[in-house]
Design a protein around this motif. Sequence first.
Motif, PDB file in Angstrom:
ATOM      1  N   THR A 311      31.648   9.774 102.543  1.00 12.57           N
ATOM      2  CA  THR A 311      31.879   9.401 101.212  1.00 12.57           C
ATOM      3  C   THR A 311      30.871   9.819 100.355  1.00 12.57           C
ATOM      4  O   THR A 311      29.778   9.921 100.709  1.00 12.57           O
ATOM      5  CB  THR A 311      32.444   7.886 101.169  1.00 12.57           C
ATOM      6  OG1 THR A 311      31.144   7.346 100.959  1.00 12.57           O
ATOM      7  CG2 THR A 311      33.382   7.413 102.092  1.00 12.57           C
ATOM      8  N   ASP A 312      31.356  10.229  98.941  1.00 10.08           N
ATOM      9  CA  ASP A 312      30.279  10.535  97.969  1.00 10.08           C
ATOM     10  C   ASP A 312      29.212   9.452  97.874  1.00 10.08           C
ATOM     11  O   ASP A 312      28.095   9.719  98.025  1.00 10.08           O
ATOM     12  CB  ASP A 312      30.898  10.561  96.624  1.00 10.08           C
ATOM     13  CG  ASP A 312      31.480  12.051  96.750  1.00 10.08           C
ATOM     14  OD1 ASP A 312      31.733  12.682  97.604  1.00 10.08           O
ATOM     15  OD2 ASP A 312      32.328  12.270  95.803  1.00 10.08           O
ATOM     16  N   ASP A 313      29.683   8.332  97.775  1.00 14.69           N
ATOM     17  CA  ASP A 313      28.706   7.119  97.700  1.00 14.69           C
ATOM     18  C   ASP A 313      27.602   6.863  98.957  1.00 14.69           C
ATOM     19  O   ASP A 313      26.371   6.856  98.589  1.00 14.69           O
ATOM     20  CB  ASP A 313      29.363   5.637  97.591  1.00 14.69           C
ATOM     21  CG  ASP A 313      29.951   5.470  96.220  1.00 14.69           C
ATOM     22  OD1 ASP A 313      29.778   6.476  95.525  1.00 14.69           O
ATOM     23  OD2 ASP A 313      30.723   4.699  95.913  1.00 14.69           O
ATOM     24  N   LYS A 314      28.228   6.926 100.057  1.00 16.37           N
ATOM     25  CA  LYS A 314      27.491   6.965 101.179  1.00 16.37           C
ATOM     26  C   LYS A 314      26.338   8.205 101.353  1.00 16.37           C
ATOM     27  O   LYS A 314      25.248   8.168 101.836  1.00 16.37           O
ATOM     28  CB  LYS A 314      28.244   6.643 102.519  1.00 16.37           C
ATOM     29  CG  LYS A 314      28.720   5.514 102.356  1.00 16.37           C
ATOM     30  CD  LYS A 314      29.611   4.968 103.887  1.00 16.37           C
ATOM     31  CE  LYS A 314      29.835   3.754 103.832  1.00 16.37           C
ATOM     32  NZ  LYS A 314      31.006   3.267 104.898  1.00 16.37           N
ATOM     33  N   LEU A 315      26.787   9.389 101.228  1.00 19.37           N
ATOM     34  CA  LEU A 315      25.989  10.729 101.003  1.00 19.37           C
ATOM     35  C   LEU A 315      24.750  10.342  99.863  1.00 19.37           C
ATOM     36  O   LEU A 315      23.720  10.948 100.264  1.00 19.37           O
ATOM     37  CB  LEU A 315      26.597  11.952 100.560  1.00 19.37           C
ATOM     38  CG  LEU A 315      27.611  12.413 101.555  1.00 19.37           C
ATOM     39  CD1 LEU A 315      28.408  13.726 101.015  1.00 19.37           C
ATOM     40  CD2 LEU A 315      27.042  12.814 102.999  1.00 19.37           C
ATOM     41  N   ARG A 316      25.193   9.794  98.809  1.00 18.98           N
ATOM     42  CA  ARG A 316      24.153   9.469  97.847  1.00 18.98           C
ATOM     43  C   ARG A 316      23.368   8.447  98.137  1.00 18.98           C
ATOM     44  O   ARG A 316      22.043   8.675  98.193  1.00 18.98           O
ATOM     45  CB  ARG A 316      24.592   9.223  96.242  1.00 18.98           C
ATOM     46  CG  ARG A 316      23.729   8.766  95.226  1.00 18.98           C
ATOM     47  CD  ARG A 316      24.369   8.141  94.121  1.00 18.98           C
ATOM     48  NE  ARG A 316      25.096   9.229  93.309  1.00 18.98           N
ATOM     49  CZ  ARG A 316      24.528  10.072  92.412  1.00 18.98           C
ATOM     50  NH1 ARG A 316      23.406  10.111  92.359  1.00 18.98           N
ATOM     51  NH2 ARG A 316      25.345  10.936  91.706  1.00 18.98           N
ATOM     52  N   TYR A 317      23.701   7.467  98.863  1.00 19.98           N
ATOM     53  CA  TYR A 317      22.691   6.462  99.290  1.00 19.98           C
ATOM     54  C   TYR A 317      21.950   6.815 100.351  1.00 19.98           C
ATOM     55  O   TYR A 317      20.641   6.639 100.542  1.00 19.98           O
ATOM     56  CB  TYR A 317      23.636   5.192  99.924  1.00 19.98           C
ATOM     57  CG  TYR A 317      22.896   3.942 100.481  1.00 19.98           C
ATOM     58  CD1 TYR A 317      22.531   2.983  99.568  1.00 19.98           C
ATOM     59  CD2 TYR A 317      22.310   4.132 101.918  1.00 19.98           C
ATOM     60  CE1 TYR A 317      21.775   1.828 100.074  1.00 19.98           C
ATOM     61  CE2 TYR A 317      21.511   2.902 102.120  1.00 19.98           C
ATOM     62  CZ  TYR A 317      21.407   1.848 101.218  1.00 19.98           C
ATOM     63  OH  TYR A 317      20.717   0.953 101.738  1.00 19.98           O
ATOM     64  N   CYS A 318      22.352   7.662 101.309  1.00 20.18           N
ATOM     65  CA  CYS A 318      21.542   8.429 102.368  1.00 20.18           C
ATOM     66  C   CYS A 318      20.473   9.320 101.885  1.00 20.18           C
ATOM     67  O   CYS A 318      19.345   9.433 102.423  1.00 20.18           O
ATOM     68  CB  CYS A 318      22.545   9.214 103.051  1.00 20.18           C
ATOM     69  SG  CYS A 318      22.170   9.923 104.598  1.00 20.18           S
ATOM     70  N   ASP A 319      20.777  10.038 100.982  1.00 23.25           N
ATOM     71  CA  ASP A 319      19.987  10.953 100.212  1.00 23.25           C
ATOM     72  C   ASP A 319      18.868  10.252  99.568  1.00 23.25           C
ATOM     73  O   ASP A 319      17.530  10.589  99.742  1.00 23.25           O
ATOM     74  CB  ASP A 319      20.386  11.703  99.014  1.00 23.25           C
ATOM     75  CG  ASP A 319      19.603  13.132  98.715  1.00 23.25           C
ATOM     76  OD1 ASP A 319      19.597  13.845  99.448  1.00 23.25           O
ATOM     77  OD2 ASP A 319      19.177  12.903  97.715  1.00 23.25           O
ATOM     78  N   TYR A 380      35.751  11.262  98.448  1.00 26.90           N
ATOM     79  CA  TYR A 380      34.941  12.432  98.914  1.00 26.90           C
ATOM     80  C   TYR A 380      35.038  13.594  98.382  1.00 26.90           C
ATOM     81  O   TYR A 380      36.134  14.185  98.474  1.00 26.90           O
ATOM     82  CB  TYR A 380      35.005  12.315 100.621  1.00 26.90           C
ATOM     83  CG  TYR A 380      34.347  13.525 101.047  1.00 26.90           C
ATOM     84  CD1 TYR A 380      32.859  13.817 101.022  1.00 26.90           C
ATOM     85  CD2 TYR A 380      34.807  14.500 101.907  1.00 26.90           C
ATOM     86  CE1 TYR A 380      32.112  14.682 101.474  1.00 26.90           C
ATOM     87  CE2 TYR A 380      34.123  15.568 102.501  1.00 26.90           C
ATOM     88  CZ  TYR A 380      32.651  15.593 102.335  1.00 26.90           C
ATOM     89  OH  TYR A 380      32.147  16.806 102.832  1.00 26.90           O
ATOM     90  N   SER A 381      34.204  14.135  97.663  1.00 25.50           N
ATOM     91  CA  SER A 381      34.336  15.522  96.955  1.00 25.50           C
ATOM     92  C   SER A 381      33.308  16.483  97.430  1.00 25.50           C
ATOM     93  O   SER A 381      32.779  17.432  96.842  1.00 25.50           O
ATOM     94  CB  SER A 381      34.245  15.374  95.582  1.00 25.50           C
ATOM     95  OG  SER A 381      33.130  14.831  95.074  1.00 25.50           O
ATOM     96  N   ASN A 382      32.608  16.400  98.543  1.00 30.47           N
ATOM     97  CA  ASN A 382      31.649  17.259  99.226  1.00 30.47           C
ATOM     98  C   ASN A 382      30.410  16.801  98.237  1.00 30.47           C
ATOM     99  O   ASN A 382      29.457  17.687  97.933  1.00 30.47           O
ATOM    100  CB  ASN A 382      31.977  18.371  99.363  1.00 30.47           C
ATOM    101  CG  ASN A 382      31.030  19.183 100.181  1.00 30.47           C
ATOM    102  OD1 ASN A 382      30.236  18.766 100.897  1.00 30.47           O
ATOM    103  ND2 ASN A 382      31.302  20.805 100.248  1.00 30.47           N
TER     104      ASN A 382
END
Length: 392
Positions: A311-319, A380-382
Motif C-alpha cells: 500500500t502507498d502508506d506502508k511504502l512511505r512508512y518503510c522509506d 496502492y498507486s505504486n
Amino acid sequence: MKKRSLATSGLLLVSAFSRAQAAEPLTVWEKAPANEEADARKLGDELINLVKKEYTTQGKRAFRDAHPRGIGCVEANFTVDPNLPAKYRTGVFASPGKSYDALLRFSSSLGPAGDQVKDARGLAIKIFGVPGQKLLADQPDAVTHDFLHIDAPTFPARDANEFAGIVALKSNPASAVKFVLSNPVLRAKEIKAVLDLSSGNPNNGKSLAERTYFSQVAYLFKGSQVNSPIKFSTRPCGPVESRSLDGSDGELRNDLQDRLNEGELCFNFAVQFYKDGAGFTVEDGMNEWKEDKSPFITVAKIRIPKQKFLTDDKLRYCDALSFQPWHALPEHRPLGNINRSRKIIYDMVSDYRHKTNQENASRPEPKDLSEWRALTSETYSNWNNVTVPAGR
Ligand code: HEM
C-alpha cells in the motif's frame, strides 16, 4: 554573546563528541587503517552529493543513496530457537523461545530501477522490544536491533576506500581512471564482483521468498560462554515453490504480495562462527567464509504472516525508516573497516534525507509496530510521483 559556564561547555563538548559517534576500542580481530573516520566522512559527503544529483536537484524525494527502491516492508515474528544451546544464549538470543515483533525491508541494491532489473537485493530486519543499551551514541535507549543483509555471501570491495573508488566509477570518471590504474588486477576482481552481484546475480528472476541473504561482513557474538566474530544469514526454512515472475517493474513485490495473500513465509536466521586457520578475516569485505569450513547454525525463526503490505502508506512508512548495523546491542557489535565506516556514513545519509524530506527529522526509532499496524488504507498507486520511477 552570552558566556557559557565551564560545565555547560563541557556538556556541549561531550554531546558533540557523542554525536560524532566515538569509536569503540578495536577487538583483537580488527585493525583500523589510518584516517578511517575522515575517509568515512568523505565517502558520506560523496554519497550525499549523489543523492542531491540524482534526486534532490531534480525536485524528487531524497531516497537512500544505496538500496533506494524499497520493494516493500513486511511485518514478521522473530523467535529465538526454543532449544538454543546455552553457549549461544546472549544478546538478542539470550532467552530461548522469546518472540520479537519485526519489520523486514526488501530493497534493490545498486540502483533505483524496477524489480525486473538485474540487481542484488537487500533484506534489512528491524527487531522490536530488545532491552539493553544500544551502540549508537545518540540512540542508546532505542528498543530496536537491526540485521542488514544482501543476497550474496560477499561485498564487492575489501574496504570502504575501495568501495569509494567503485562509487567514483559512476560519479567522477577522471578519478575512476586513476583508481583502476592503481591496482588493475584487484580492480578487475572488484568490477567482476559488482557484475556478479547485479547482472550476473544467480538470484535474478527468483522470488524474494526463495533467496538466501547474508550479512557479508562480520559481527561480534559475545556472551558468558562465547566471544567470537560471526557472519549471519537469513534463509528459507525449506523448499519454496518456484513460480514465474510477471515481468513487470513490480514483479518482486507482486510475487511477494501474492504469496502473502495465500499464507505465511518462513525463514531461518543463522550464524556462522569465525574459525582460526580457515582463511577467515574480519577486515576484508571480499573474504568469503566457506560454509564447508564453518557451517551456519540456526538460532532463530522468522515467520512472515499472511498480510497486505503493498500500500502507498506502508511504502512511505518503510522509506522513512533508517536501518543501520549499529542499531545493535554491544553483544553483536559490527566489526571491521566496512562496518566501522557504515556507522558514520549511514547516519550522514539518513540524516540528510530525513531533513530534506522534512519527515521525522530527529529520526526517532519506532518503539513497536503500532504506527505500522495503524496504516490500514489499502490504496496502492505504486506510490506514483513519489516512489523512484521504475526503469530510470
Ligand atoms: C563501505 C561500505 C558500504 C557503504 C558506504 C554503504 C552505504 C549505504 C548507505 C548510504 C545506505 C542508506 C542509508 C540510509 O539512508 O538510511 C545503505 C543501505 C543499505 N546497505 Fe549499505 N553500505 C555499505 C556496505 C554494505 C554491506 C556490506 C551490506 C551487506 C549487508 C549493506 C547492506 C545495505 C542494506 C540492506 C541497506 C538498506 C537498508 C534499508 O533497508 O534501509 N551495505 N548502505
